[in-house]
Design a protein around this motif. Sequence first.
Motif, PDB file in Angstrom:
ATOM      1  N   GLN A 177       5.723  33.566  56.762  1.00  0.00           N
ATOM      2  CA  GLN A 177       7.181  33.448  56.824  1.00  0.00           C
ATOM      3  C   GLN A 177       7.598  33.005  58.218  1.00  0.00           C
ATOM      4  N   VAL A 178       8.487  32.037  58.271  1.00  0.00           N
ATOM      5  CA  VAL A 178       9.009  31.536  59.545  1.00  0.00           C
ATOM      6  C   VAL A 178      10.521  31.668  59.507  1.00  0.00           C
ATOM      7  N   GLN A 179      11.076  32.253  60.546  1.00  0.00           N
ATOM      8  CA  GLN A 179      12.531  32.316  60.670  1.00  0.00           C
ATOM      9  C   GLN A 179      12.971  31.373  61.777  1.00  0.00           C
ATOM     10  N   LEU A 180      14.012  30.622  61.500  1.00  0.00           N
ATOM     11  CA  LEU A 180      14.501  29.607  62.433  1.00  0.00           C
ATOM     12  C   LEU A 180      15.949  29.903  62.795  1.00  0.00           C
TER      13      LEU A 180
ATOM     14  N   ARG B 142       3.742  33.469  65.026  1.00  0.00           N
ATOM     15  CA  ARG B 142       2.738  32.870  65.905  1.00  0.00           C
ATOM     16  C   ARG B 142       2.182  31.573  65.329  1.00  0.00           C
ATOM     17  N   THR B 143       2.787  31.059  64.264  1.00  0.00           N
ATOM     18  CA  THR B 143       2.241  29.882  63.597  1.00  0.00           C
ATOM     19  C   THR B 143       3.091  28.644  63.792  1.00  0.00           C
ATOM     20  N   PHE B 144       3.977  28.659  64.775  1.00  0.00           N
ATOM     21  CA  PHE B 144       4.908  27.548  64.980  1.00  0.00           C
ATOM     22  C   PHE B 144       4.173  26.219  65.102  1.00  0.00           C
ATOM     23  N   SER B 145       3.069  26.194  65.802  1.00  0.00           N
ATOM     24  CA  SER B 145       2.355  24.935  66.050  1.00  0.00           C
ATOM     25  C   SER B 145       1.673  24.376  64.804  1.00  0.00           C
ATOM     26  N   THR B 146       1.670  25.134  63.729  1.00  0.00           N
ATOM     27  CA  THR B 146       1.079  24.641  62.481  1.00  0.00           C
ATOM     28  C   THR B 146       2.110  23.981  61.570  1.00  0.00           C
ATOM     29  N   TYR B 147       3.346  23.845  62.070  1.00  0.00           N
ATOM     30  CA  TYR B 147       4.411  23.225  61.296  1.00  0.00           C
ATOM     31  C   TYR B 147       4.938  21.981  61.995  1.00  0.00           C
ATOM     32  N   ALA B 148       5.113  20.928  61.246  1.00  0.00           N
ATOM     33  CA  ALA B 148       5.960  19.838  61.707  1.00  0.00           C
ATOM     34  C   ALA B 148       7.405  20.327  61.610  1.00  0.00           C
ATOM     35  N   MET B 149       8.255  19.791  62.470  1.00  0.00           N
ATOM     36  CA  MET B 149       9.638  20.258  62.501  1.00  0.00           C
ATOM     37  C   MET B 149      10.593  19.090  62.312  1.00  0.00           C
ATOM     38  N   GLY B 150      11.691  19.389  61.664  1.00  0.00           N
ATOM     39  CA  GLY B 150      12.682  18.346  61.430  1.00  0.00           C
ATOM     40  C   GLY B 150      14.080  18.833  61.751  1.00  0.00           C
TER      41      GLY B 150
ATOM     42  N   ALA C  22      11.170  23.598  58.940  1.00  0.00           N
ATOM     43  CA  ALA C  22       9.734  23.613  59.200  1.00  0.00           C
ATOM     44  C   ALA C  22       8.978  23.145  57.963  1.00  0.00           C
ATOM     45  N   ASP C  23       7.982  22.300  58.192  1.00  0.00           N
ATOM     46  CA  ASP C  23       7.186  21.703  57.119  1.00  0.00           C
ATOM     47  C   ASP C  23       5.713  21.922  57.436  1.00  0.00           C
ATOM     48  N   ARG C  24       4.954  22.430  56.488  1.00  0.00           N
ATOM     49  CA  ARG C  24       3.523  22.702  56.714  1.00  0.00           C
ATOM     50  C   ARG C  24       2.709  21.418  56.905  1.00  0.00           C
TER      51      ARG C  24
ATOM     52  N   SER D 117       8.405  15.087  57.186  1.00  0.00           N
ATOM     53  CA  SER D 117       8.898  14.171  56.163  1.00  0.00           C
ATOM     54  C   SER D 117      10.379  13.879  56.382  1.00  0.00           C
ATOM     55  N   ARG D 118      10.849  12.787  55.806  1.00  0.00           N
ATOM     56  CA  ARG D 118      12.283  12.498  55.796  1.00  0.00           C
ATOM     57  C   ARG D 118      12.977  13.192  54.627  1.00  0.00           C
ATOM     58  N   ASP D 119      12.205  13.694  53.701  1.00  0.00           N
ATOM     59  CA  ASP D 119      12.746  14.296  52.490  1.00  0.00           C
ATOM     60  C   ASP D 119      12.982  15.786  52.705  1.00  0.00           C
ATOM     61  N   LYS D 120      14.211  16.191  52.593  1.00  0.00           N
ATOM     62  CA  LYS D 120      14.535  17.603  52.840  1.00  0.00           C
ATOM     63  C   LYS D 120      13.818  18.533  51.864  1.00  0.00           C
ATOM     64  N   ASN D 121      13.453  18.034  50.711  1.00  0.00           N
ATOM     65  CA  ASN D 121      12.791  18.872  49.709  1.00  0.00           C
ATOM     66  C   ASN D 121      11.358  19.217  50.102  1.00  0.00           C
ATOM     67  N   ASP D 122      10.804  18.546  51.085  1.00  0.00           N
ATOM     68  CA  ASP D 122       9.437  18.819  51.519  1.00  0.00           C
ATOM     69  C   ASP D 122       9.355  19.970  52.522  1.00  0.00           C
ATOM     70  N   TYR D 123      10.479  20.424  53.005  1.00  0.00           N
ATOM     71  CA  TYR D 123      10.484  21.452  54.045  1.00  0.00           C
ATOM     72  C   TYR D 123      10.468  22.847  53.444  1.00  0.00           C
ATOM     73  N   ASP D 124       9.756  23.746  54.128  1.00  0.00           N
ATOM     74  CA  ASP D 124       9.515  25.081  53.588  1.00  0.00           C
ATOM     75  C   ASP D 124      10.507  26.129  54.096  1.00  0.00           C
ATOM     76  N   TYR D 125      10.988  25.962  55.308  1.00  0.00           N
ATOM     77  CA  TYR D 125      11.884  26.950  55.906  1.00  0.00           C
ATOM     78  C   TYR D 125      13.037  26.228  56.600  1.00  0.00           C
ATOM     79  N   TRP D 126      14.197  26.884  56.568  1.00  0.00           N
ATOM     80  CA  TRP D 126      15.410  26.321  57.145  1.00  0.00           C
ATOM     81  C   TRP D 126      16.132  27.349  58.007  1.00  0.00           C
ATOM     82  N   GLY D 127      16.800  26.846  59.032  1.00  0.00           N
ATOM     83  CA  GLY D 127      17.686  27.691  59.803  1.00  0.00           C
ATOM     84  C   GLY D 127      19.060  27.752  59.154  1.00  0.00           C
ATOM     85  N   GLN D 128      19.971  28.472  59.794  1.00  0.00           N
ATOM     86  CA  GLN D 128      21.294  28.678  59.225  1.00  0.00           C
ATOM     87  C   GLN D 128      22.275  27.564  59.594  1.00  0.00           C
ATOM     88  N   GLY D 129      21.909  26.756  60.559  1.00  0.00           N
ATOM     89  CA  GLY D 129      22.734  25.628  60.962  1.00  0.00           C
ATOM     90  C   GLY D 129      23.619  25.926  62.157  1.00  0.00           C
TER      91      GLY D 129
END
Length: 124
Positions: A1-4, A27-35, A98-100, A105-117
């Motif tokens: 689980q990642v919280q942003l 501790r897994t931040f570096s294992t995610y691409a970020m968008g 965050a995307d594993r 990706s450019r596609d928002k559906n590929d991302y696993d975790y989101w912040g609140q904005g």
Amino acid sequence: QVQLVESGGGLVQAGGSLRLSCAASGRTFSTYAMGWFRQAPGKEREFVARISRSGGRTYYADSVKGRFTISRDNAKNTVYLQMNSLKPEDTAVYYCAADRDVLGSRDKNDYDYWGQGTQVTVSS
């Protein structure tokens, strides 16, 4: 689980600059691409920029290329979006995600975790 958690939004005049930050838990931040994505009222959420796990690859939407810069600090579990030469059409809620995948990706559906904005408003 990642919280942003995003921060750094606000009101700025056209031509001004803002720097958004997105702090990630765990501790897994570096294992995610970020968008970074944004959503204006009445519009779809759209891709803004993404950065690979290592930070070596960056990609931008045409609308922000040359004005925005995405970067990350894996030691601080943080991704940034430096926004320069802001325009009224940049007004939106900005989200980090965050995307594993290695590159993201450019596609928002590929991302696993989101912040609140965080709200960015650019006045003319």
